[in-house]
Design an enzyme around this catalytic site. Structure first.
Site, mmCIF file in Angstrom:
data_model
loop_
_atom_site.group_PDB
_atom_site.id
_atom_site.type_symbol
_atom_site.label_atom_id
_atom_site.label_comp_id
_atom_site.label_asym_id
_atom_site.label_seq_id
_atom_site.Cartn_x
_atom_site.Cartn_y
_atom_site.Cartn_z
ATOM 1 N N LYS A 214 0.882 10.269 5.718
ATOM 2 C CA LYS A 214 0.936 8.836 6.269
ATOM 3 C C LYS A 214 2.361 7.919 5.659
ATOM 4 C CE LYS A 214 -3.849 8.044 6.823
ATOM 5 N NZ LYS A 214 -4.891 7.107 6.766
ATOM 6 N N LYS B 223 0.727 -1.176 -0.070
ATOM 7 C CA LYS B 223 -0.221 -0.109 -0.006
ATOM 8 C C LYS B 223 0.910 1.359 0.035
ATOM 9 C CE LYS B 223 -3.662 2.242 2.398
ATOM 10 N NZ LYS B 223 -4.716 2.354 3.689
ATOM 11 N N TYR C 97 -15.235 0.265 -7.162
ATOM 12 C CA TYR C 97 -16.256 1.102 -7.055
ATOM 13 C C TYR C 97 -17.106 0.884 -8.337
ATOM 14 C CZ TYR C 97 -13.676 3.007 -3.196
ATOM 15 O OH TYR C 97 -12.958 3.208 -2.026
ATOM 16 N N LYS D 98 -2.310 -1.531 -3.803
ATOM 17 C CA LYS D 98 -2.982 -0.434 -3.475
ATOM 18 C C LYS D 98 -2.163 0.849 -3.513
ATOM 19 C CE LYS D 98 -6.610 2.051 -0.921
ATOM 20 N NZ LYS D 98 -7.315 1.814 0.551
#
Length: 329
Positions: A223, A196, A319, A254
């Protein structure tokens, strides 16, 4: 040798193209992200994610039934936690009657065979929007990993089939696996967000859950101390192999579209299923460009979905899942 071999013979019409197609998309390829909120009668469109919604539990039931009717058999749950329940430790995540726990039960009650995966991270519960506990201005690793293990047990107790840690703390997969085993959840799986990246493509998702890092002087503003540097390639393989060694059943890359090389690298190296997440920013870009008339929505949607499968994804979190399946049918 030309003209004995003319490659265009296999492209002459739609029938032959379909017959020799190397990569095929089916409903079984998809993991459907679902956003859940408190309240009743709520179907709230996310402004930065057109035609995607947050659901209260009562309306979540209908959405799950529709997904199942379309052949979509797996969901990934995320919750938008009220601000008054957020703190530095994420204690609400362990509430047996918390929103996530009730969402798991809701899905299982309305559709027992639906595969339920759950987001395991602190950022929806954190007053600071981070995936870990903050101490002295730092995201502390080991205490966070232990807390994520407790969260995973709570989700398994509520009925989750898989937990999906998305935090990128070191060693959290082993902590979670050991905790699940100790509590008797030997069949609860782990889908690890193994590679990620610290990406700019997550913005709409953070809007959806109100989980962006807060801008305070004494805490990290991003992050990057725990999510991966997007300039790194081989680190992704190391991270993924470590997660598998610690007990991950499925691994994930991701974001998706900008990391197809990473997806293929990992698929070539590991012997477990590999997932990819077509993230909110990728979704939003296609929606926005289509609204402007700059791209054909359905054609670009299908092309990017095919790219993930062609690059090696066994599972696609997207999505667009409903739209793709409707178009296929």
């Amino acid at each position: 040798m030309f003209p004995l071999r003319r490659n265009r013979r296999l492209r002459t019409n739609a029938a032959i193209r379909a017959l020799v197609r190397e990569t095929v998309i089916t409903p079984n390829d998809f993991l459907v992200p679902l956003f859940v909120v408190e309240g009743k009668g709520i179907k709230d469109e996310i402004p930065s994610m057109p035609n995607y919604f947050r659901y209260s539990l009562d309306l979540l039931e209908g959405e799950v039934k529709e997904l199942w009717s379309l052949g979509l058999k797996s969901v990934l749950l995320f919750v938008k936690v009220p601000d008054n329940l957020k703190d530095n430790q994420g204690k609400e995540a362990l509430n047996p009657n918390g929103l996530m726990q009730r969402a798991i039960k809701t899905v299982k009650n309305v559709c027992p065979d639906m595969l339920v995966m759950t987001d395991v991270a602190l950022d929806p519960y954190s007053a600071y929007g981070h995936d870990g506990i903050i101490e002295n201005g730092q995201i502390i690793n080991d205490e966070t990993a232990e807390f994520l293990a407790e969260m995973s047990v709570s989700h398994a107790t509520a009925g989750a089939d898989f937990v999906a840690p998305s935090d990128m703390m070191d060693g959290r997969i082993l902590s979670i696996r050991e905790a699940l085993e100790d509590e008797g959840f030997i069949n609860t799986g782990i889908m690890s967000y193994s590679a990620k990246y610290a990406s700019a493509f997550y913005g709409p998702f953070r809007d959806a859950l109100d989980s962006a890092p807060v801008d305070l002087i004494d805490i990290p503003k991003d992050k990057k101390t725990y999510q991966m540097d997007f300039g790194n390639r081989f680190e992704a393989i190391r991270e993924t192999e470590m997660d598998i060694d610690e007990g991950a059943d499925i691994v994930m890359v991701k974001p998706g579209l900008s990391y197809l090389d990473i997806l293929r690298d990992i698929k070539n190296e590991v012997d477990v299923p590999v997932a990819v997440y077509q993230v909110s920013g990728e979704y939003a870009m296609i929606k926005a460009a289509a609204e402007k008339g700059w791209l054909n929505h359905d054609q670009v949607m299908m092309e990017t979905t095919m790219a993930f499968k062609r690059a090696g994804a066994d599972i696609i979190a997207s999505y667009f899942a409903k739209d793709v399946v409707k178009l296929l049918s």
